[in-house]
Structures are given as structure tokens and as C-alpha cells.
Design a protein around this motif. Structure first.
Motif, PDB file in Angstrom:
ATOM      1  N   ARG A  34       0.865  -1.185   0.000  1.00 46.36           N
ATOM      2  CA  ARG A  34       0.000   0.000   0.000  1.00 46.36           C
ATOM      3  C   ARG A  34       0.895   1.226   0.000  1.00 46.36           C
ATOM      4  O   ARG A  34       2.003   1.200   0.555  1.00 46.36           O
ATOM      5  N   ILE A  35       0.420   2.290  -0.623  1.00 45.33           N
ATOM      6  CA  ILE A  35       1.217   3.511  -0.791  1.00 45.33           C
ATOM      7  C   ILE A  35       0.412   4.693  -0.263  1.00 45.33           C
ATOM      8  O   ILE A  35      -0.802   4.786  -0.473  1.00 45.33           O
ATOM      9  N   ARG A  36       1.087   5.610   0.410  1.00 50.19           N
ATOM     10  CA  ARG A  36       0.453   6.844   0.847  1.00 50.19           C
ATOM     11  C   ARG A  36       1.467   7.978   0.765  1.00 50.19           C
ATOM     12  O   ARG A  36       2.682   7.752   0.732  1.00 50.19           O
ATOM     13  N   VAL A  37       0.961   9.196   0.718  1.00 51.39           N
ATOM     14  CA  VAL A  37       1.804  10.388   0.649  1.00 51.39           C
ATOM     15  C   VAL A  37       1.582  11.210   1.908  1.00 51.39           C
ATOM     16  O   VAL A  37       0.455  11.360   2.379  1.00 51.39           O
ATOM     17  N   THR A  38       2.671  11.742   2.466  1.00 52.97           N
ATOM     18  CA  THR A  38       2.570  12.588   3.651  1.00 52.97           C
ATOM     19  C   THR A  38       3.310  13.890   3.409  1.00 52.97           C
ATOM     20  O   THR A  38       4.352  13.929   2.744  1.00 52.97           O
ATOM     21  N   ASP A  39       2.782  14.980   3.920  1.00 54.08           N
ATOM     22  CA  ASP A  39       3.442  16.293   3.932  1.00 54.08           C
ATOM     23  C   ASP A  39       3.826  16.803   2.551  1.00 54.08           C
ATOM     24  O   ASP A  39       4.699  17.658   2.424  1.00 54.08           O
ATOM     25  N   ALA A  40       3.226  16.297   1.515  1.00 56.29           N
ATOM     26  CA  ALA A  40       3.474  16.746   0.147  1.00 56.29           C
ATOM     27  C   ALA A  40       4.918  16.575  -0.298  1.00 56.29           C
ATOM     28  O   ALA A  40       5.321  17.144  -1.307  1.00 56.29           O
ATOM     29  N   ASN A  41       5.697  15.810   0.442  1.00 57.13           N
ATOM     30  CA  ASN A  41       7.083  15.567  -0.016  1.00 57.13           C
ATOM     31  C   ASN A  41       7.595  14.175   0.345  1.00 57.13           C
ATOM     32  O   ASN A  41       8.779  13.910   0.196  1.00 57.13           O
ATOM     33  N   GLU A  42       6.721  13.301   0.808  1.00 57.26           N
ATOM     34  CA  GLU A  42       7.121  11.935   1.148  1.00 57.26           C
ATOM     35  C   GLU A  42       6.129  10.931   0.560  1.00 57.26           C
ATOM     36  O   GLU A  42       4.912  11.097   0.706  1.00 57.26           O
TER      37      GLU A  42
END
Length: 617
Positions: free
Chosen positions: A169-177
Motif C-alpha cells: 500500500r502507498i500513501r503520501v505525507t506532507d506533500a514531499n514523502e
């Protein structure tokens, strides 16, 4: 010193490898899109196994009886009963994918692996804008670093994503990770390579961090899985990865390691530094190994002064002066040729070597071999596998498993003569793990002392025979052959502490197995029975194909080498009176001598059989 590519990679084998021993990548170097194919050295299927076979002693007795009767094809057929399970399989971590746009018209494309800096560089022009990308895998900070830049402000735009063929599963955090979590199959994938039909095994995590420069650069999150970068002056990507591997004797389900926490810890240390600082540490670390050895080869016969060179000199020029001037001119010409060659695609240089034996290409290939060993085997990492640390398939050929029937040994042959002794450390750690599992295999399968390992192994230190044909599966000399590396390391380093604490106990354990494995045989000699020559068949006297006989020359050569190493070590360490040493001294004169065939070659088998190759890799 560069490995040069003329175009972006079309296949896995065209991509340029980088690695820090643990974390590897293959850089494809595309223009409209870039791919970094990722690997982590502990990302394997399965878990610790049972490498014993309680039925083996009965089968072993039958095989030996058939061999004694000269019924080699029948012995080969029965020897299938000594087979174990298949090895587990090394898995790809995934890909970093960078999309730059469609239908980009570019010129002046260059891609090269710089062996002196352990970086891969890609450059090309789009109109008047020169784009460049630089990649390296840092050992000091355990990250893969990429810098994307252009000679025009605001010209760097791309979409960044992670992908993997494994369950994830993939997720994005803080618009840079971008964070990718997943798990390996709990068992080796079936032939279809489908990893989703198996219970979860090893857990993993990869985190990709994006840092941009430029006042107008913007980053957007797409579908909570990707990052879209627009109008930056440059961008830096850092990738950290970890697994839940806690050693070859710990089941993945029982591991206490959290790969997400481990990956974040690594990433936080790396992103506290600038790209320039990360590269400087990387260069210092890598070059401390790479720069230990240089190789300079002279030109061949077409660049050697001969007697006829002086025959047509002007009368007013002395021969000594003429030789000096001519030598300088030839050296300058040679250097110019080598400089020109260094910019040519390496594949073209290989093709032209047939008619132009360019010594600088030999130098390049020599140093490329050293580069690969540095990149795939460092202290604290896993042992180099069949493909180093680079693999793009969930069901790769031979599972990319280490093969101690020559391939694993070959990976480490350059370590000592090429002054990379530290790169052997993972091999010695691995031999130690094999000795633990191998003691159980030796006792249960063969009623033997010491420890044994066969023709193929894996992350979990598998020591039982492989599943399948005895011509390759049944070969208990894998462990003893690996053990010879221990003595070689001492011979090069003269490290007595290593000999006493690491090498000798493992050598003694290997010798103990060999003493148990040897039995009374023909003409009063001690023999190995059953015995095979890895991946080879012979034609038996009845005209049938067989692989199992007794006392192959390969067996006997390895046994002699192990016994010799133990005797020499014991003499140095003051252990010459031990029972093992005394038994070795008694056994050595009773080993069958090497025989020479009618054609003057060394005979691999004790009788004159017809040899042909079976599965040579």
C-alpha cells in the motif's frame, strides 16, 4: 573511468547498477521517463526451514550399494530420494518512476557509470535547456540519492511515484514523502510469478523524500500516491528502505523489527544533510576502497617498438634520441586513443576488441568487477547473491540464490587480490550461519559430525540438498569449498585473531564432516560415495547417462585443500595434537591420487567416461 551507454536502457541488463552493499538500484536513464529499479539485500520469500531429511540415511545406504556394484545410472535414479526442498527467492523491492512528459525531442544524450565516483549520470538537451540527473547509493547514510537539475531556472518538472510487484500500500505525507509498505510472499512464488497468492512473509518499507529548490517550484499530491513537481530549479530525491529481517533463524512472523520505523530513522539522518554533503561522504567512503588498486596495461604488439622502427631514421639523428622521441610520440598517441575510447559506448569497444585489443578496455572491465563487489557486499550486509544485489523479477532465474558450487566463490575471488578484504565479511558471517544449520543436516541426513552445505542456499542459510536432479542437487562439497576462503583470508591478511576466533572453528567443523563422509572404498582408498561433478553427466559402461559415482577429482581436491588448511592453522595455533588433526593426518595418505587420462587431461571421474555438460550457468 566510465562505462558509457549510447541510449536509455531497453532491458534490465542495459541499466546501470549502483549499490551500497544493502540497497541497490539499476538506472535506466530514460528521457520521457526514468526508472530506478530497486533492491534490498534482505527482501526474500519464505523464512527459516527444516533442512533435514530423516529418510536420507536409508536412501544413502542404497545409493552407496549401487555405486559399489558399478550401477551408476541406477544409483543416480535412487539419489533423487536425497533431495531437499527448493530454495527461497530474492525479490525486487520496486521502482522509483519519474515521468517528464511525452514526445520530448532531445539531443546530445549521454548516460554513463563513473567507476571513480560510483555515480550514474544522465544528460541531454531539450532545445536550449541542458538537463542532468545524478544517482548514487550511499553506504555511510544508507540511502539512494538522485539530483535532477537544469541550466535554466524553473525548468525541472516531473511526476514522482513508487511501484512494486509485491503486495503493498502507498500513501503520501506532507506533500514531499511517498511511503510504500508491503510484504513478501511467505513461500517462493509459483511459475506464474504471482506473488499475491501466498501468505505474507517478510515486511518491507520504502520511503521516498522529495526536496526542491527555486522560488517558483510547486509540489502537488496526486491520488494520495504520487507527487507532481512543477517549475523547480532542481530537485533531490532520497530513498530509504528497510525490512523486518532479524536474522536467518528468526521467522518473519516473529520479528520484532518495524521496517517503517527503521526506514524513517535512516531517512531522517540523511535529510539533515545537503546533497553535496551526502555525496562527499559517499565519495570518501567508496574511494577509500576503490582507489586502493590501479591497473595500467601497455599496448599490444601494434604499439611496441621493433627493430625495423630505427631502420629508416635520418642519418643525423642518433638512435638513442630517436627512440626517446618515438616513445614519447607513441605514449601520447596511446593516451589520445584511450581518451577517445573512454567516450565511446562500452558495448562498441567490446565489439571492436576483436580487431583492436585496447588495453584500456581491459582496465575498465577489471575495475568494473571491483566496483560491483564494493557495491553488493559490505560489512554488515548479506552475502552477494547470484546477481549481486540486482534483480527485477519475483520469480527470477534460479531465484538469484547463492550457488556454492562455484558462483558464490567466484563473486569473492577478487576480494583479496584486488585489496577488498572487508567485502568478504558478509561471506564469513554467512558461512557461520551455514555451520549452524549444516550441523543439523550433517547429523540427520548423513549421520556425520561437523557441518555441511550443498550446491545452493538462500537468505535463510539453507544447507540441505536442492530439489531435483542429483547432477546438481547432490553435492555436499559446497560448504567445504566455501571454508577454503577462510584460510585464504588469513593467508593474505595474517590476522591471527581472525584465524583463531572465526576461521579455525569453521574449518575444523567442515573437516569433521569430511572425515565422517569419507568411507572405505576401492583399492584401500578412502572415498566419497555418492559423488558428483556439479552439473555434469557421464556415460556409464552400459552406455546410459549417469551423474552419481564415487570420488570425483573435484571432491578430492576440495578435501585435500580443507585438510591442508586445518593442519596449517592448527600448527599456527598450537592445536596439532587434537583428535581432528590426528585423523586428518591419517586420512590424507589414503585419499585416491589424481589420475591422468589417455588424452593427457586430468580425469574428473575415476574411470574413463564420456563427459558432457548439463546445466552450466
Amino acid at each position: 573511468m566510465k562505462v558509457v551507454f549510447a541510449s536509455p536502457a531497453r532491458y534490465f541488463t542495459d541499466a546501470a547498477p549502483i549499490g551500497n552493499g544493502r540497497l541497490g538500484a539499476l538506472v535506466w536513464g530514460g528521457v520521457t521517463s526514468e526508472k530506478l529499479q530497486l533492491n534490498h539485500d534482505t527482501l526474500w520469500t519464505g523464512g527459516p526451514g527444516n533442512y533435514t531429511n530423516p529418510k536420507a540415511p536409508t536412501v544413502l545406504s542404497e545409493v552407496r550399494s549401487l555405486v559399489d556394484k558399478g550401477l551408476y545410472p541406477e544409483a543416480t535414479a535412487v539419489a533423487y530420494g536425497l533431495s531437499g526442498d527448493e530454495t527461497q527467492s530474492y525479490q525486487p523491492l520496486g521502482d522509483i518512476d519519474l515521468a517528464f512528459g511525452e514526445h520530448i525531442k532531445y539531443t546530445n544524450y549521454k548516460r554513463y557509470l563513473d567507476l571513480e565516483s560510483a555515480t550514474v549520470n544522465v544528460t541531454y538537451s531539450v532545445g536550449e535547456v541542458l538537463y542532468s540527473r545524478e544517482h548514487f547509493s550511499s553506504n555511510p547514510h544508507q540511502v539512494i540519492a538522485t539530483k535532477i537539475s537544469a541550466n535554466k531556472p524553473g525548468a525541472v518538472s516531473c511526476t514522482v511515484s513508487l511501484a512494486t510487484p509485491l503486495d503493498h500500500r502507498i500513501r503520501v505525507t506532507d506533500a514531499n514523502e511517498i511511503i510504500m509498505e508491503g510484504s513478501c510472499p511467505g513461500e517462493k512464488p509459483a511459475g506464474d510469478g504471482n506473488a499475491s497468492n501466498h501468505p505474507p512473509g517478510m515486511k518491507f518499507c520504502a520511503i521516498l523524500y522529495l526536496l526542491t529548490s527555486g522560488a517558483n517550484g510547486q509540489v502537488q499530491v496526486l491520488n494520495d500516491k504520487m507527487l507532481k513537481l512543477d517549475g523547480a530549479d532542481s530537485a533531490v530525491l532520497l530513498l530509504a528502505a528497510a525490512t523486518s529481517f532479524e536474522g536467518p533463524f528468526v521467522k518473519p512472523s516473529e520479528s520484532t523489527l518495524d521496517p517503517v520505523t527503521s526506514a524513517f530513522t535512516t531517512l531522517n539522518m540523511a535529510r539533515s544533510m545537503s546533497y553535496a554533503q551526502l555525496k562527499a561522504y559517499h565519495m570518501d567512503d567508496y574511494q577509500s576502497l576503490f582507489q586502493r588498486v590501479s591497473l595500467q596495461l601497455s599496448r599490444g604488439s601494434n604499439g611496441v617498438l621493433g627493430g625495423s622502427t630505427l631502420a629508416h631514421l635520418p642519418e643525423n639523428i642518433s638512435q638513442d634520441a630517436a627512440v626517446s622521441d618515438c616513445t614519447v610520440q607513441m605514449v601520447d598517441c596511446s593516451r589520445l586513443n584511450e581518451l577517445n575510447n573512454s567516450e565511446k559506448p562500452t558495448v562498441d569497444r567490446i565489439i571492436s576488441f576483436r580487431h583492436d585489443e585496447d588495453p584500456s578496455l581491459v582496465e575498465l572491465l577489471f575495475q568494473f568487477g571491483r566496483y560491483l563487489l564494493i557495491s553488493c557486499s559490505r560489512p554488515g550486509t548479506q552475502v552477494s547473491n547470484l546477481q549481486g544485489i540486482w534483480n527485477n523479477e519475483t520469480n527470477a532465474p534460479w531465484g538469484t540464490a547463492p550457488h556454492p558450487n562455484i558462483n558464490l566463490q567466484m563473486n569473492y575471488w577478487p576480494s583479496l587480490p584486488c585489496n577488498l578484504s572487508e567485502c568478504q565479511d558478509p561471506l564469513f558471517d554467512f558461512i557461520g550461519s551455514l555451520s549452524v544449520n549444516g550441523a543439523k543436516t550433517a547429523k540427520v541426513n548423513y549421520g556425520a559430525n561437523g557441518w555441511v552445505s550443498h550446491q545452493v542456499t538462500d537468505l535463510w542459510a539453507k544447507t540441505s540438498p536442492d530439489a531435483g536432479d542429483p547432477s546438481w542437487a547432490l553435492w555436499p562439497m559446497g560448504g567445504p569449498w566455501l571454508a577454503t576462503h577462510l584460510w585464504e583470508h588469513y593467508s593474505f591478511t595474517m590476522d591471527r585473531e581472525f584465524l583463531e576466533r572465526t576461521a579455525y572453528p569453521l574449518l575444523e567443523g567442515s573437516a569433521s564432516f569430511l572425515l565422517s563422509w569419507l568411507i572405505e572404498g576401492h583399492e584401500g582408498y578412502l572415498e566419497t560415495n555418492p559423488s558428483t561433478s556439479p552439473e555434469h553427466y557421464f556415460i556409464a559402461p552400459d552406455g546410459k547417462k549417469a551423474s552419481v559415482s564415487y570420488s570425483t577429482t573435484m571432491d578430492m581436491s576440495i578435501i585435500r585443500e580443507v585438510f591442508s588448511a586445518v593442519l596449517l592453522s592448527a600448527d599456527i595455533l598450537g592445536k596439532s595434537s587434537t583428535d581432528v588433526v590426528q585423523r586428518i593426518k591419517a586420512a590424507l595418505p589414503r585419499l585416491p591420487p589424481i589420475k591422468i587420462g589417455r588424452d593427457g587431461t586430468i580425469m574428473e571421474w575415476v574411470c574413463i567416461y564420456l563427459l558432457f555438460f548439463y546445466l552450466s550457468k
